[in-house]
Design an enzyme around this catalytic site. Structure first.
Site, mmCIF file in Angstrom:
data_model
loop_
_atom_site.group_PDB
_atom_site.id
_atom_site.type_symbol
_atom_site.label_atom_id
_atom_site.label_comp_id
_atom_site.label_asym_id
_atom_site.label_seq_id
_atom_site.Cartn_x
_atom_site.Cartn_y
_atom_site.Cartn_z
ATOM 1 N N LYS A 36 0.827 -1.216 0.000
ATOM 2 C CA LYS A 36 0.000 0.000 0.000
ATOM 3 C C LYS A 36 0.855 1.257 0.000
ATOM 4 O O LYS A 36 0.410 2.327 -0.352
ATOM 5 C CB LYS A 36 -1.010 -0.010 1.140
ATOM 6 C CG LYS A 36 -0.422 -0.043 2.515
ATOM 7 C CD LYS A 36 -1.558 -0.052 3.520
ATOM 8 C CE LYS A 36 -1.021 -0.363 4.895
ATOM 9 N NZ LYS A 36 -2.014 -0.755 5.837
ATOM 10 N N ARG A 37 2.114 1.118 0.399
ATOM 11 C CA ARG A 37 2.988 2.293 0.398
ATOM 12 C C ARG A 37 3.458 2.629 -1.016
ATOM 13 O O ARG A 37 3.713 3.765 -1.350
ATOM 14 C CB ARG A 37 4.186 2.065 1.315
ATOM 15 C CG ARG A 37 3.960 2.704 2.668
ATOM 16 C CD ARG A 37 4.890 2.194 3.726
ATOM 17 N NE ARG A 37 4.151 1.479 4.752
ATOM 18 C CZ ARG A 37 4.083 0.172 4.850
ATOM 19 N NH1 ARG A 37 4.697 -0.596 3.985
ATOM 20 N NH2 ARG A 37 3.378 -0.391 5.802
#
Ligand code: GLU
Length: 488
Positions: A240-241
């Site tokens: 998700k980063r």
């Protein structure tokens, strides 16, 4: 097809600790397909035991996303946070049957005892100390020292783990909180789960789950299917980063749920005929968990956009418009839906051909709604620099356009009430191009940038017709004035 002789009961068991991940959606979808294929049940279980990271708003997001994808649930949601007593009862049972023992080692104790050559994990210090469970004491599972635990996996075949490589793992923390591995097995047994279809990252804990399962009851073991990990174009696990992973984000950018559904289906599986774009009926008829590929699946956003474009083009114009309107409504909160639809509808079919997402409708149709309107500055400057004929052409076009609009004899173009129709607008521009000795395509650019704001976009004549003569003329006048200023 996978042989099944018992009512199929599968579960989707997300942890509500963040935005709903596309990998989670793929897991939910494969569970759903499997359940529906076998006339079984899909159970939703929210694994919210991590109270610090879990939040009900994430649960809401999961429920909404499942609904959006048309993944319907037969039972649940059950919440692990409401089932703690069951887990603790199972823990007690394991202690009483000798499968588990109490342990008062702190992390520091364990670290301090470690020698350089000792094997990783817990050193079984409390195994034979005969402690009774109580405050400050964890409960650990007594893993057999010998033998192997075999995971029978539909995707990976038989995966063997030597028991000696599995540490005596914690079931209940020293603060009394049951751990995830215990909760999952207790729930899977309690909910009569027959097939556990989940992400590959859980494979390493599966032998622990199997040992626990057998220690808790003699219920038939579930069949496992560990789904391939999703990776980005660099073959890195989606994160998700780094990557766009939230289903919600895709929804917001205007991916259609049916396109997402289809794309998720082919992340790890393909029908025998090699087709990629197909209706859910085909997936339901042909999906085969046993044929799921175990190598990582590339989540290719470009491919998803391609799927989405195909799905968008297959929509009826009205449907496409209805789905696009909320995006315009959000971009132009002052406008009512009816006002948007009045001008969107006549352009729906040409817009549909040119977008890959619903959000792109905003960009393509902004010339209708921007107020005040100003052309894209880059495109406008290019126009000024590149075309010495722009002013002349715009003026000529404007004159002829006005004439067409206001002429009133019987051979006239439509009057100002009706505006000027596509064919007439085109005829006017052809005349202008001829007068300047340039091609029609070249003559379009100045008009397009001045009135629609950009070099690329919808077909010019349709767009001008829908915009209406007042705005067309006003924008051309502005452009002329501006070009005159620039020329000075
Ligand atoms: N709660 C776990 C997760 O969200 C899934 C555990 C399981 O499916 O067994 O990754």
């Amino acid at each position: 097809m996978t042989d099944v002789d018992k009512e199929v009961r599968v579960r989707f068991a997300p942890s509500p600790t963040g935005y709903f991940h596309v990998g989670g959606a793929r897991t939910a979808l494969y569970n759903w397909l499997f359940a529906r294929q076998h006339g079984g049940k899909l159970i939703l279980r929210i694994e919210d035991t991590d109270t610090e990271r879990s939040d009900s708003s994430w649960t809401e997001g999961i429920l909404k996303a499942l609904e959006w994808l048309h993944i319907d649930i037969d039972e649940g949601p059950y919440f692990q946070s409401q089932r703690k007593d069951l887990y603790l009862a199972a823990a007690e049972k394991l202690f009483l049957s000798g499968h588990a023992y109490a342990c008062d080692c702190t992390r520091d104790d364990i670290e301090n005892r470690k020698k350089e050559d000792s094997k990783p994990g817990y050193d079984n210090y409390c195994r034979e100390r005969g402690l009774v469970p109580g405050e400050g004491r964890a409960l650990r599972f007594r893993v057999p020292d010998t033998g192997v635990t075999i995971v029978n996996d539909l995707v990976r075949g038989e995966v063997e783990f030597a028991n000696v490589s599995i540490e005596d793992f914690v079931l209940v923390k020293s603060n009394g909180d049951p751990l995830f591995v215990l909760a999952v097995v207790v729930d899977d047994q309690d909910m009569d789960i027959t097939h556990i279809i989940r992400a590959e990252e859980h494979l390493p804990t599966t032998p622990k789950a199997l040992l626990l399962w057998k220690a808790l009851s003699n219920k038939r073991l579930p069949v496992f299917a560990h789904l391939p990990v999703l990776v980005n174009e660099k073959r890195q696990k989606l994160s998700k980063r780094r990557d766009r992973v939230a289903v919600e984000d895709y929804r917001e950018m205007g991916i259609l749920p049916e396109a997402m559904f289809n794309y998720l289906t082919v992340l790890g599986w393909a029908p025998k005929d090699g087709s990629e774009i197909f209706q859910p009926e085909k997936a339901l008829a042909e999906f085969d968990l046993g044929q799921v590929n175990h190598s990582p699946a590339f989540f290719d956003e470009k491919r998803l956009l391609f799927f989405n474009g195909q799905y968008i083009r297959s929509l009826a114009d009205e449907d496409f418009m209805a789905r696009g309107v909320p995006y315009l409504g959000k971009a132009y909160p002052g406008l009512g839906n009816e006002e948007i639809m009045r001008v969107f509808m006549p352009l729906a079919s040409v817009t549909k051909e040119r977008v890959a997402t619903l959000a792109e409708c905003v960009d393509l149709l902004s010339f209708l709604f921007d107020d005040p309107f100003s052309p894209d500055q880059d495109d406008y400057q290019k126009l000024v620099k590149e075309s010495d004929f722009a002013g002349e052409l715009i003026k000529d076009f404007l004159d002829r356009f006005k004439k067409a609009l206001y002429q009133d004899d019987e051979n006239s173009f439509p009057d100002s009430e009706k505006g000027v129709d596509i064919e007439s607008i085109k005829a006017i521009l052809v005349e202008c191009a001829d007068a300047l000795g340039i091609k029609l395509a070249k003559a379009q650019a100045p008009i397009r940038v001045s009135v629609l704001g950009k070099r690329a976009g919808l077909p010019l004549f349709e767009a001008l017709e829908v915009l209406g003569p007042k705005k067309v003329m006003a924008r051309l006048e502005n452009a002329l004035a501006d070009l005159a200023k620039n020329a000075k």
